[in-house]
Design an enzyme around this catalytic site. Structure first.
Site, PDB file in Angstrom:
ATOM      1  N   LYS A 154     -14.568   7.713 -10.472  1.00  0.00           N
ATOM      2  CA  LYS A 154     -14.951   8.363 -11.729  1.00  0.00           C
ATOM      3  C   LYS A 154     -15.051   9.874 -11.544  1.00  0.00           C
ATOM      4  O   LYS A 154     -14.622  10.655 -12.401  1.00  0.00           O
ATOM      5  CB  LYS A 154     -16.285   7.804 -12.222  1.00  0.00           C
ATOM      6  CG  LYS A 154     -16.213   6.381 -12.749  1.00  0.00           C
ATOM      7  CD  LYS A 154     -17.584   5.903 -13.213  1.00  0.00           C
ATOM      8  CE  LYS A 154     -17.524   4.502 -13.776  1.00  0.00           C
ATOM      9  NZ  LYS A 154     -18.862   4.021 -14.225  1.00  0.00           N
ATOM     10  N   SER A 202     -28.389   7.353 -12.403  1.00  0.00           N
ATOM     11  CA  SER A 202     -27.985   7.909 -11.121  1.00  0.00           C
ATOM     12  C   SER A 202     -26.485   8.194 -11.088  1.00  0.00           C
ATOM     13  O   SER A 202     -26.044   9.229 -10.563  1.00  0.00           O
ATOM     14  CB  SER A 202     -28.358   6.945  -9.991  1.00  0.00           C
ATOM     15  OG  SER A 202     -28.149   7.547  -8.730  1.00  0.00           O
ATOM     16  N   CYS A 238     -29.149  10.180   0.438  1.00  0.00           N
ATOM     17  CA  CYS A 238     -27.830  10.050   1.074  1.00  0.00           C
ATOM     18  C   CYS A 238     -27.241  11.383   1.529  1.00  0.00           C
ATOM     19  O   CYS A 238     -26.160  11.411   2.117  1.00  0.00           O
ATOM     20  CB  CYS A 238     -26.858   9.393   0.095  1.00  0.00           C
ATOM     21  SG  CYS A 238     -27.381   7.772  -0.480  1.00  0.00           S
ATOM     22  N   ASN A 277     -22.462   0.050   1.005  1.00  0.00           N
ATOM     23  CA  ASN A 277     -23.183   1.320   0.935  1.00  0.00           C
ATOM     24  C   ASN A 277     -23.817   1.656   2.284  1.00  0.00           C
ATOM     25  O   ASN A 277     -24.535   0.852   2.861  1.00  0.00           O
ATOM     26  CB  ASN A 277     -24.265   1.208  -0.142  1.00  0.00           C
ATOM     27  CG  ASN A 277     -24.841   2.547  -0.536  1.00  0.00           C
ATOM     28  OD1 ASN A 277     -24.588   3.565   0.089  1.00  0.00           O
ATOM     29  ND2 ASN A 277     -25.639   2.543  -1.588  1.00  0.00           N
ATOM     30  N   THR A 311     -24.439  -3.235  -4.443  1.00  0.00           N
ATOM     31  CA  THR A 311     -24.183  -1.977  -3.736  1.00  0.00           C
ATOM     32  C   THR A 311     -25.027  -1.864  -2.469  1.00  0.00           C
ATOM     33  O   THR A 311     -25.407  -0.772  -2.059  1.00  0.00           O
ATOM     34  CB  THR A 311     -24.431  -0.761  -4.653  1.00  0.00           C
ATOM     35  OG1 THR A 311     -25.816  -0.695  -5.009  1.00  0.00           O
ATOM     36  CG2 THR A 311     -23.590  -0.837  -5.897  1.00  0.00           C
ATOM     37  N   HIS A 331     -18.819  10.815  -1.491  1.00  0.00           N
ATOM     38  CA  HIS A 331     -19.892   9.876  -1.156  1.00  0.00           C
ATOM     39  C   HIS A 331     -19.635   8.618  -1.970  1.00  0.00           C
ATOM     40  O   HIS A 331     -19.503   8.672  -3.190  1.00  0.00           O
ATOM     41  CB  HIS A 331     -21.238  10.511  -1.520  1.00  0.00           C
ATOM     42  CG  HIS A 331     -22.384   9.553  -1.537  1.00  0.00           C
ATOM     43  ND1 HIS A 331     -22.720   8.787  -0.452  1.00  0.00           N
ATOM     44  CD2 HIS A 331     -23.261   9.224  -2.522  1.00  0.00           C
ATOM     45  CE1 HIS A 331     -23.767   8.031  -0.747  1.00  0.00           C
ATOM     46  NE2 HIS A 331     -24.114   8.274  -1.996  1.00  0.00           N
ATOM     47  N   GLU A 350     -32.266   7.325   5.673  1.00  0.00           N
ATOM     48  CA  GLU A 350     -33.364   7.088   4.741  1.00  0.00           C
ATOM     49  C   GLU A 350     -33.925   5.683   4.971  1.00  0.00           C
ATOM     50  O   GLU A 350     -34.644   5.145   4.133  1.00  0.00           O
ATOM     51  CB  GLU A 350     -32.923   7.278   3.288  1.00  0.00           C
ATOM     52  CG  GLU A 350     -31.773   6.410   2.831  1.00  0.00           C
ATOM     53  CD  GLU A 350     -31.434   6.645   1.369  1.00  0.00           C
ATOM     54  OE1 GLU A 350     -32.120   6.039   0.514  1.00  0.00           O
ATOM     55  OE2 GLU A 350     -30.509   7.422   1.088  1.00  0.00           O
ATOM     56  N   TYR A 399     -31.651  -3.167  -1.935  1.00  0.00           N
ATOM     57  CA  TYR A 399     -32.180  -3.103  -3.288  1.00  0.00           C
ATOM     58  C   TYR A 399     -32.906  -4.384  -3.678  1.00  0.00           C
ATOM     59  O   TYR A 399     -33.595  -4.431  -4.686  1.00  0.00           O
ATOM     60  CB  TYR A 399     -31.048  -2.841  -4.288  1.00  0.00           C
ATOM     61  CG  TYR A 399     -30.397  -1.501  -4.096  1.00  0.00           C
ATOM     62  CD1 TYR A 399     -30.936  -0.355  -4.676  1.00  0.00           C
ATOM     63  CD2 TYR A 399     -29.262  -1.362  -3.309  1.00  0.00           C
ATOM     64  CE1 TYR A 399     -30.339   0.882  -4.487  1.00  0.00           C
ATOM     65  CE2 TYR A 399     -28.661  -0.135  -3.122  1.00  0.00           C
ATOM     66  CZ  TYR A 399     -29.212   0.987  -3.709  1.00  0.00           C
ATOM     67  OH  TYR A 399     -28.638   2.204  -3.510  1.00  0.00           O
ATOM     68  N   SER A 440     -29.484  11.200  -3.938  1.00  0.00           N
ATOM     69  CA  SER A 440     -30.337  11.060  -5.111  1.00  0.00           C
ATOM     70  C   SER A 440     -31.655  11.778  -4.915  1.00  0.00           C
ATOM     71  O   SER A 440     -32.103  12.008  -3.795  1.00  0.00           O
ATOM     72  CB  SER A 440     -30.595   9.574  -5.388  1.00  0.00           C
ATOM     73  OG  SER A 440     -29.410   8.925  -5.779  1.00  0.00           O
TER      74      SER A 440
END
Length: 388
Positions: free
Chosen positions: A243, A202, A112, A276, A153, A234, A80, A144, A309
């Site tokens: 998480k 996200s 991604c 990332n 990230t 990922h 990307e 970012y 995303s």
């Protein structure tokens, strides 16, 4: 029946990095917010002499033999962070790597997730053409912006995979389950060189997609968490995968929960120090798992969760082959980490703002970049790639 899957894997990231404690201090944050809350300790810094093409070439070159280059009939380039809105990055790779000219060269994009789609297309193609091989590369630079919530990230690098019959590493099973929805959690307008992201939204969508495709996978396949030795995720930042894993751990026994947690820790060793990779993040996680696990063995099933995303998610499984560690480039990450150079935060900020952009001719200083393939500048609006 012919087994199709990942025969070789290789990785590349540049030799500069920043320390997350230093970044936290520079941004007025508590270091544990980055070290524990995000799960990152270091972050790769991408010099102007590296882009997604050179990183992909540097990754793939380390694993490909002369016979591989002749047998490859398709190159699938997932990114990307593309350098051209028309010309595929795969075409540059074909020339730089000396790959068979009678090969298809295609670039793919879906945030991604594109690396996973490329891998599945490679599997299906080799299933129909078992004497041929497909090179899949996932190469990205996560940007970012400085002083943004997403800065922690960032990162970058490339994962290269060779898909073939009778693979050394793993069989790619035909059990994929996927989900797509139009969600504005992350995007990058065509005029922008940094991403737009709603971070908390996200992260929630990521977990929702994982639970949805995991539930559907169990329904369609008849399998349960008991059938998996490890789950790879990922990892745009490693706390995100943790998480998601915690969402399904209650389905396992206490003994398996401990085992799955140990395998997850093995899978995030490298991501903690690279950051990332966008399209390559899941596959760096897999690479780390294979290299660092002390318990994986022939026949173990590894679950793979891919997320992009915008949004698309997919869950599928790999079955490990007898020589799965033999398909990794020996000592690759250890050598990278041993030779990397830490830069200061002001140095990192200067590098971030010095990327090749615009249409004006520019010559880059390549003498400090030890990689085999480097970007030397722009001439007549054409990127100039050289081989050291």
């Amino acid at each position: 029946m012919t087994v199709i899957g990942i025969d070789k894997m290789s990785f590349f990231s540049p030799q500069q990095y920043i320390d997350m404690v230093e970044l936290a201090n520079a941004r007025g944050e508590e270091p544990d917010k980055y070290l524990i809350g995000i799960g990152q300790t270091q972050q790769a810094v991408i010099p102007p002499t590296q882009d997604v093409v050179t990183m992909a070439a540097n990754a793939a070159d380390e694993m490909l033999t002369a016979s591989d280059r002749k047998a490859i009939t398709m190159i699938l380039f997932a990114t990307e962070s593309g350098i051209d809105n028309s010309k595929s990055g795969a075409v540059y790779l074909q020339r730089l790597l000396g790959i068979n000219p009678y090969a298809r060269t295609i670039e793919m994009k879906q945030a991604c997730y594109a690396g996973t789609f490329a891998l599945m297309q490679a599997r299906d193609y080799v299933t129909l053409h078992p004497t041929e091989k497909v090179l899949v590369v996932a190469s990205d630079i996560a940007r970012y912006g400085l002083h943004t919530s997403g800065e922690v990230t960032q990162g970058g690098g490339a994962v290269a995979m060779l898909v073939s019959a009778d693979p050394a590493i793993a069989e790619i099973n035909q059990d994929n389950q996927y989900l797509s929805r139009d969600v504005m959690d992350f995007w990058r307008p065509i005029y922008a060189d940094t991403a737009r992201v709603d971070g908390k939204f996200s992260a929630n969508i990521y977990q929702d997609f994982f639970k949805a495709v995991w539930t559907r996978y169990k329904q369609k396949s008849g399998r349960s968490i008991k059938d998996f030795k490890a789950l790879a995720f990922h990892l745009p930042f490693t706390k995100m995968g943790l998480k998601a894993l915690r969402d399904v751990l209650p389905e396992a026994s206490e003994e398996q929960q401990a085992a799955l947690m140990a395998e997850f820790e093995a899978s995030r060793v490298y991501s903690k120090r690279i950051g990332n990779l966008y399209t390559g993040s899941l596959y760096l996680s897999l690479y780390s798992l294979l290299a660092n696990s002390t318990t994986l063995k022939l026949g173990d099933r590894v679950g793979m969760f891919s997320y992009g995303s915008g949004a698309e998610g997919e869950f599928y499984s790999l079955t490990l082959r007898p020589h799965f560690r033999g398909g990794l480039v020996s000592g690759q990450l250890e050598e990278l980490f041993a030779s990397r150079q830490q830069v200061t935060i002001p140095e990192y900020e200067a590098i971030f703002n010095n990327q090749l952009s615009g249409a004006a001719d520019r010559e880059l200083d390549t003498q400090h970049d030890d990689a085999k393939f480097v970007l030397s500048g722009l001439e007549n609006e054409q990127r100039q790639y050289i081989c050291h």
